[in-house]
Scaffold this motif. Structure first.
Motif, PDB file in Angstrom:
ATOM      1  N   TRP A  58       6.032   9.424  -2.867  1.00 44.76           N
ATOM      2  CA  TRP A  58       5.414   8.057  -2.392  1.00 44.76           C
ATOM      3  C   TRP A  58       5.927   7.396  -1.216  1.00 44.76           C
ATOM      4  N   TRP A  93      -4.665   6.230   6.597  1.00 51.40           N
ATOM      5  CA  TRP A  93      -4.226   5.254   5.637  1.00 51.40           C
ATOM      6  C   TRP A  93      -3.909   3.826   6.258  1.00 51.40           C
ATOM      7  N   TYR A 124      -0.647   3.362   8.245  1.00 47.97           N
ATOM      8  CA  TYR A 124      -0.599   4.165   9.296  1.00 47.97           C
ATOM      9  C   TYR A 124      -1.603   3.736  10.557  1.00 47.97           C
ATOM     10  N   ASP A 125      -2.430   3.461  10.430  1.00 47.41           N
ATOM     11  CA  ASP A 125      -3.872   3.503  11.260  1.00 47.41           C
ATOM     12  C   ASP A 125      -3.520   2.081  11.967  1.00 47.41           C
ATOM     13  N   PRO A 144       0.979  -1.202   0.126  1.00 49.65           N
ATOM     14  CA  PRO A 144      -0.040   0.022  -0.112  1.00 49.65           C
ATOM     15  C   PRO A 144       0.931   1.370  -0.236  1.00 49.65           C
ATOM     16  N   ARG A 145       0.508   2.153  -1.080  1.00 49.43           N
ATOM     17  CA  ARG A 145       1.392   3.456  -0.775  1.00 49.43           C
ATOM     18  C   ARG A 145       0.451   4.412  -0.945  1.00 49.43           C
ATOM     19  N   LEU A 146       0.984   5.615  -0.550  1.00 49.50           N
ATOM     20  CA  LEU A 146       0.096   7.060  -0.339  1.00 49.50           C
ATOM     21  C   LEU A 146       0.980   8.119  -1.027  1.00 49.50           C
ATOM     22  N   GLU A 198      -1.610  13.867   6.391  1.00 45.92           N
ATOM     23  CA  GLU A 198      -2.299  13.035   5.363  1.00 45.92           C
ATOM     24  C   GLU A 198      -2.176  11.867   5.256  1.00 45.92           C
ATOM     25  N   ALA A 199      -1.209  11.101   6.492  1.00 42.98           N
ATOM     26  CA  ALA A 199      -1.103   9.820   6.550  1.00 42.98           C
ATOM     27  C   ALA A 199      -2.432   9.249   7.283  1.00 42.98           C
TER      28      ALA A 199
END
Length: 112
Positions: free
Chosen positions: A108, A90, A93-94, A13-15, A86-87
């Motif tokens: 990214w 996501w 992170y969560d 998973p990328r953000l 912003e994370a």
């Protein structure tokens, strides 16, 4: 290669956080190219000042210690507490599964 339960790095998973790399790069390079803080401790003793200055590292201490990577626009690794707002929301992170993340020069983020 299996990475974090994914078959390949492309499936991790990328953000995308536009501008994040440059923000971190600017912050770190500002620290790296500032005068070594140890020099303030010996500023009144010219002999000791010269000794410390001569043995000082190439860069002043930074948070990430990845100045060469930042200068070459290479990916950097940083801890969870450096993630931007912003994370939030996501999954990596969560879930709090990951304590370290990698940020590429094209902004990214992915779990390390």
């Amino acid at each position: 290669m299996v990475r974090d339960g994914f078959a390949s790095a492309e499936q991790c998973p990328r953000l995308h956080v536009p501008g994040l790399y440059e923000k971190i790069r600017a912050k770190e390079l500002k620290l790296a190219f500032s005068p070594d803080p140890r020099l303030w401790l010996v500023k009144d003793d010219p002999v000791e000042y010269e000794r410390v200055a001569a043995t000082a590292p190439k860069y002043s201490p930074t948070v990430l210690y990845q100045v060469d990577e930042l200068l070459a626009f290479q990916p950097v690794r940083f801890p969870r507490w450096w993630l931007p707002a912003e994370a939030h929301g996501w999954a990596p992170y969560d879930s709090r599964e990951h304590d370290w993340f990698i940020l590429s020069a094209d902004d990214w983020l992915m779990p390390a």
